[in-house]
Design a protein around this motif. Structure first.
Motif, PDB file in Angstrom:
ATOM      1  N   THR A  53      -2.680  -4.772 -10.337  1.00 24.88           N
ATOM      2  CA  THR A  53      -1.830  -5.737  -9.628  1.00 24.88           C
ATOM      3  C   THR A  53      -2.128  -5.719  -8.136  1.00 24.88           C
ATOM      4  N   LEU A  54      -2.306  -4.530  -7.583  1.00 27.31           N
ATOM      5  CA  LEU A  54      -2.591  -4.402  -6.148  1.00 27.31           C
ATOM      6  C   LEU A  54      -3.912  -5.069  -5.776  1.00 27.31           C
ATOM      7  N   ARG A 105      -5.228   7.542  -3.102  1.00 27.80           N
ATOM      8  CA  ARG A 105      -4.147   7.728  -2.124  1.00 27.80           C
ATOM      9  C   ARG A 105      -4.715   7.975  -0.723  1.00 27.80           C
ATOM     10  N   THR A 106      -5.787   8.748  -0.639  1.00 25.91           N
ATOM     11  CA  THR A 106      -6.420   9.009   0.655  1.00 25.91           C
ATOM     12  C   THR A 106      -6.974   7.724   1.265  1.00 25.91           C
ATOM     13  N   ILE A 107      -7.635   6.911   0.430  1.00 21.69           N
ATOM     14  CA  ILE A 107      -8.211   5.639   0.903  1.00 21.69           C
ATOM     15  C   ILE A 107      -7.109   4.690   1.368  1.00 21.69           C
ATOM     16  N   VAL A 108      -6.069   4.570   0.548  1.00 21.66           N
ATOM     17  CA  VAL A 108      -4.960   3.662   0.861  1.00 21.66           C
ATOM     18  C   VAL A 108      -4.226   4.098   2.122  1.00 21.66           C
ATOM     19  N   GLU A 162     -11.031  -4.629   6.956  1.00 19.52           N
ATOM     20  CA  GLU A 162     -10.389  -3.377   6.554  1.00 19.52           C
ATOM     21  C   GLU A 162      -9.962  -3.421   5.101  1.00 19.52           C
ATOM     22  N   ILE A 163      -9.332  -4.513   4.699  1.00 16.29           N
ATOM     23  CA  ILE A 163      -8.881  -4.633   3.308  1.00 16.29           C
ATOM     24  C   ILE A 163     -10.081  -4.712   2.373  1.00 16.29           C
ATOM     25  N   SER A 164     -11.103  -5.467   2.774  1.00 15.32           N
ATOM     26  CA  SER A 164     -12.315  -5.576   1.954  1.00 15.32           C
ATOM     27  C   SER A 164     -12.976  -4.214   1.783  1.00 15.32           C
ATOM     28  N   SER A 165     -13.044  -3.448   2.878  1.00 18.68           N
ATOM     29  CA  SER A 165     -13.644  -2.113   2.820  1.00 18.68           C
ATOM     30  C   SER A 165     -12.838  -1.194   1.910  1.00 18.68           C
ATOM     31  N   LEU A 176       0.832  -1.203   0.000  1.00 15.13           N
ATOM     32  CA  LEU A 176       0.000   0.000   0.000  1.00 15.13           C
ATOM     33  C   LEU A 176       0.866   1.252   0.000  1.00 15.13           C
ATOM     34  N   PHE A 177       1.963   1.215   0.748  1.00 16.97           N
ATOM     35  CA  PHE A 177       2.870   2.366   0.788  1.00 16.97           C
ATOM     36  C   PHE A 177       3.478   2.602  -0.595  1.00 16.97           C
ATOM     37  N   ASP A 178       3.935   1.544  -1.238  1.00 15.59           N
ATOM     38  CA  ASP A 178       4.529   1.680  -2.576  1.00 15.59           C
ATOM     39  C   ASP A 178       3.513   2.228  -3.567  1.00 15.59           C
ATOM     40  N   PHE A 179       2.279   1.742  -3.492  1.00 13.78           N
ATOM     41  CA  PHE A 179       1.239   2.228  -4.405  1.00 13.78           C
ATOM     42  C   PHE A 179       0.968   3.708  -4.160  1.00 13.78           C
ATOM     43  N   SER A 180       0.886   4.099  -2.890  1.00 10.23           N
ATOM     44  CA  SER A 180       0.636   5.500  -2.539  1.00 10.23           C
ATOM     45  C   SER A 180       1.747   6.398  -3.057  1.00 10.23           C
TER      46      SER A 180
END
Length: 521
Positions: free
Chosen positions: A302-303, A440-443, A352-355, A51-55
């Protein structure tokens, strides 16, 4: 050391070991739960890293404007000038005439010859070992100072060296501490200096302390050749101007002058009588911007593919973590296959991940009102050729219509950038921001929640929820192991007492047998 079974002939040690094995079953279950919890912590942290890398990638690749400023620049005379975009957000064009290229100032010393000769030069190896004192450099305190002035250092730079230093060491110090580069040419026996910065000005050398270093290095006096540096002289869109370097920036794009096109005389007239004008213009580099958008969509796909796989992964309850004793009885391959199933499903149905995945899918199906749009106007990903997959097994993956996306980029690359990066302000709703900002806010919010649950590398256990659970289990294990120790001691005492009782009974029986003549004929 315990010795048992002397009276009864029983294998007391094995009996107690078997009984303790039964007593350890609850402890083994706690250890298995602890191991599973540790795997769960590791998996949560692995998710957070993704998640950090994606953000970060969303910010660097989609929110920062530089990735949408790629432009193709056409130049009519590319052998004479190169033009590239640096930070210009709008297209640019213009004309250019190059009258003079920037030039670095130079200084060439006189030949350094060996004593008693007129033309015998020192080799490079000799110069690297030749002491200044051997060259005739003198100083009362053993040190001399050289001051070198050049374009970019009008006040000059001073270097202080010892008379015991070699000429090679002095040249190295000049290169390191001044605005010139120097080298010794063993063919001519001369030291040559070139200004590091181009532009108007000359190189001058003097002994700052009244010594004779510059003289002995043949860098002063009659016969030293000095050439003045020059500025680049050019006409840009009708304005004649200068720069100290052949490479410079104007309005966010960079020019690199390579050849003169229109040399001028002192009166400003073209020397050859022919004026050569270079024209240039830019247009959006559709392919580069397209690749950037595709890369972001691929990272998103991919994420969500990886996270959807983890929250739907099968949990095999009949494959608990293996104990150390169990591993001893298995091969490495058997352990690997077992633990593959034992580690499965640690994040199954995680709320949390599902949400987060649901929020991301919902955000990307919305539309955004960008600045300059009409009251009822908005734009969505679908409008630029990006839609959700119709295959429910893809769980919200995005599909790109390449032709439609390239067309949208070529028509207005800035709008495509805003679609992902638009910042509606601190008081705006989350859905009013660009799509990359929304994701980015959601992640980032999910990252914080997971960190509270599983911590990060280096965190102590009492700072996150699962860590506190691990601490509780460690305490349970300590208490249980203490009880097992007490139980084992108790069993040994009981069996020992039994052995002694039987031993006394046997002794009494033997005595009675002897008393009643049991030891007769």
């Amino acid at each position: 050391m315990r010795i048992s079974g002397l009276a009864t002939g029983m294998d007391t040690e094995q009996i107690i070991k078997d009984m303790m094995t039964a007593n350890r079953i609850p402890l083994n279950k706690i250890n298995q739960k602890k191991q599973y919890l540790e795997w769960q912590v590791d998996d949560y942290r692995a998710v957070n890293r993704k998640l950090f890398d994606f953000s970060q990638n969303a910010f660097n690749n989609m929110i920062l404007s530089k990735n949408f400023n790629h432009k193709t620049v056409s130049v009519s005379m590319p052998d004479h000038v190169a033009v590239k975009n640096i930070s210009s957000t709008s297209d640019f064009s213009g004309t250019l005439e190059v009258h003079q290229l920037a030039k670095n100032a130079t200084l060439q010393g006189k030949s350094i010859v060996k004593d008693g000769t007129t033309d015998e030069k020192y080799t490079l190896d000799e110069m690297n070992t030749l002491k200044l004192s051997d060259l005739g450099v003198e100083s009362e305190d053993g040190f001399v100072t050289l001051k070198i002035t050049a374009p970019g250092s009008e006040e000059g730079n001073e270097i202080k060296v010892s008379v015991n230093d070699s000429v090679g060491a002095v040249i190295a110090k000049i290169n390191q501490d001044t605005k010139v580069t120097a080298f010794y040419d063993e063919f001519t026996g001369k030291i040559a200096l070139t200004a590091k910065n181009s532009g108007e000005g000359t190189i001058s050398i003097e002994d700052a302390d009244g010594g004779n270093l510059a003289e002995k290095l043949q860098l002063t006096g009659e016969g030293v050749q000095v050439e003045e540096g020059k500025n680049a002289d050019f006409t840009y869109n009708g304005l004649r101007t200068q720069r100290s370097s052949n490479t410079f920036q104007i309005n966010g794009f960079e020019m690199s002058l390579k050849q003169v096109t229109s040399p001028l005389d002192a009166d400003g007239n073209v020397i050859d009588g022919e004026r050569k004008v270079i024209s240039f213009n830019s247009s959006p580099d559709t392919e580069k911007i397209f690749e950037n958008v595709v890369k972001f969509i691929d990272e998103y796909n991919t994420l969500i593919e990886d996270l959807n796989k983890q929250i739907r992964e099968q949990k095999y309850r009949s494959f608990p973590p293996l104990s150390a004793e169990q591993k001893k009885e298995m091969t490495e391959k058997e352990i690997e296959l077992w633990e593959e199933k034992a580690k499965s499903g640690t994040l199954r149905n995680d709320s949390e991940i599902s949400s987060m995945l649901t929020q991301m899918r919902t955000a990307l199906t919305g539309s955004i009102k960008l600045p300059g749009m009409g009251e009822n106007e908005s734009i969505s990903l679908k409008d630029i050729g990006i839609t959700g997959s119709k295959n429910y097994l893809d769980h919200g993956k995005l599909i790109i219509d390449e032709d439609k996306l390239k067309k949208a980029i070529s028509e207005d690359p800035n709008k495509i950038h805003q679609l992902f990066s638009y910042d509606a302000g601190d008081n705006a709703k989350k859905t009013e921001h660009g799509f990359a900002r929304q994701l980015r806010t959601i992640v980032d919010a999910t990252q914080k929640t997971i960190q509270k649950r599983a911590g990060k590398v280096g965190d102590v256990n009492d700072t996150f929820t699962l860590g506190k659970n691990l601490d509780d289990m460690n305490k349970q294990i300590e208490r249980f192991e203490e009880r097992l120790k007490m139980t084992e001691d108790r069993l040994w005492r009981q069996f020992t007492a039994m052995e002694r009782a039987i031993q006394r009974a046997n002794a009494q029986s033997a005595s009675l047998m002897n008393a009643f003549g049991g030891g007769g004929y």
